[in-house]
Design a protein around this motif. Structure first.
Motif, PDB file in Angstrom:
ATOM      1  N   ARG A   1      -8.995   8.963  -3.380  1.00  0.00           N
ATOM      2  CA  ARG A   1      -9.046   9.883  -2.246  1.00  0.00           C
ATOM      3  C   ARG A   1      -9.802   9.229  -1.105  1.00  0.00           C
ATOM      4  O   ARG A   1     -10.984   8.941  -1.206  1.00  0.00           O
TER       5      ARG A   1
ATOM      6  N   TRP B   1       0.843  -1.193   0.000  1.00  0.00           N
ATOM      7  CA  TRP B   1       0.000   0.000   0.000  1.00  0.00           C
ATOM      8  C   TRP B   1       0.880   1.245   0.000  1.00  0.00           C
ATOM      9  O   TRP B   1       1.890   1.302   0.695  1.00  0.00           O
TER      10      TRP B   1
ATOM     11  N   PHE C   1      -4.422   6.777  -7.811  1.00  0.00           N
ATOM     12  CA  PHE C   1      -4.721   6.845  -6.389  1.00  0.00           C
ATOM     13  C   PHE C   1      -6.192   7.186  -6.206  1.00  0.00           C
ATOM     14  O   PHE C   1      -6.815   7.761  -7.096  1.00  0.00           O
TER      15      PHE C   1
ATOM     16  N   CYS D   1      -0.491  -1.484  -4.698  1.00  0.00           N
ATOM     17  CA  CYS D   1       0.449  -1.935  -5.720  1.00  0.00           C
ATOM     18  C   CYS D   1       0.766  -3.405  -5.468  1.00  0.00           C
ATOM     19  O   CYS D   1       0.909  -3.823  -4.321  1.00  0.00           O
TER      20      CYS D   1
ATOM     21  N   HIS E   1       5.590   4.331  -8.341  1.00  0.00           N
ATOM     22  CA  HIS E   1       4.568   5.343  -8.040  1.00  0.00           C
ATOM     23  C   HIS E   1       5.103   6.382  -7.057  1.00  0.00           C
ATOM     24  O   HIS E   1       4.756   7.562  -7.145  1.00  0.00           O
TER      25      HIS E   1
ATOM     26  N   TYR F   1      -4.487  10.126   0.199  1.00  0.00           N
ATOM     27  CA  TYR F   1      -4.687   9.380  -1.043  1.00  0.00           C
ATOM     28  C   TYR F   1      -4.037   8.017  -0.895  1.00  0.00           C
ATOM     29  O   TYR F   1      -2.962   7.892  -0.298  1.00  0.00           O
ATOM     30  N   VAL F   2      -4.680   6.971  -1.443  1.00  0.00           N
ATOM     31  CA  VAL F   2      -4.234   5.600  -1.246  1.00  0.00           C
ATOM     32  C   VAL F   2      -4.204   4.872  -2.581  1.00  0.00           C
ATOM     33  O   VAL F   2      -5.058   5.091  -3.436  1.00  0.00           O
ATOM     34  N   ARG F   3      -3.219   3.991  -2.729  1.00  0.00           N
ATOM     35  CA  ARG F   3      -3.145   3.123  -3.908  1.00  0.00           C
ATOM     36  C   ARG F   3      -2.555   1.792  -3.484  1.00  0.00           C
ATOM     37  O   ARG F   3      -1.612   1.733  -2.707  1.00  0.00           O
TER      38      ARG F   3
ATOM     39  N   TYR G   1       0.488   5.288   0.733  1.00  0.00           N
ATOM     40  CA  TYR G   1      -0.340   6.367   1.263  1.00  0.00           C
ATOM     41  C   TYR G   1       0.373   7.690   1.000  1.00  0.00           C
ATOM     42  O   TYR G   1       1.573   7.803   1.240  1.00  0.00           O
TER      43      TYR G   1
ATOM     44  N   ILE H   1      -2.403  13.247  -9.059  1.00  0.00           N
ATOM     45  CA  ILE H   1      -2.342  12.020  -8.252  1.00  0.00           C
ATOM     46  C   ILE H   1      -3.549  11.117  -8.527  1.00  0.00           C
ATOM     47  O   ILE H   1      -3.435   9.898  -8.534  1.00  0.00           O
TER      48      ILE H   1
END
Length: 104
Positions: free
Chosen positions: A34, A2, A32, A44, A53, A40-42, A4, A27
């Motif tokens: 919101r 993750w 990502f 991977c 990223h 903001y989170v993604r 952040y 972003i």
């Protein structure tokens, strides 16, 4: 893994607001989502993808009016964190014979 991104922008002048809007668009375009106003989170799949990223985010950080923190955590570190995404809230609730009560 993750990734952040936590941001803090100056909102009291035009330069800060424009920097925030440009960073936010960039972003979100990078994939990502919101989670909160400044978070903001993604997700991977690999650590190398997360590092890619992270480097992209470093390149789009404005030079003025902001503080940005990038936090990376592995899945085993996320074990005790509960994420509930895409909750649906109903607009009406039925109470027996009294009909509907609406919340706005």
């Amino acid at each position: 893994m993750w990734v952040y991104v936590v941001t803090s922008f100056t909102r009291y002048n035009k330069v800060g607001r424009e920097a925030k809007n440009g960073f936010q668009k960039a972003i979100l375009k990078d994939g990502f989502f919101r989670m909160h106003e400044n978070l903001y989170v993604r997700y991977c799949t690999t650590a190398s993808n997360a590092n890619m990223h992270k480097e992209r985010i470093k390149k789009i950080i404005p030079l003025k009016c902001c503080d940005v923190s990038i936090i990376m955590s592995a899945d085993n570190q996320e074990g005790n964190v509960y994420h509930s995404l895409n909750r649906k809230r109903s607009k009406s609730i039925i109470y027996g014979k009294h009909g509907n009560v609406e919340f706005f």
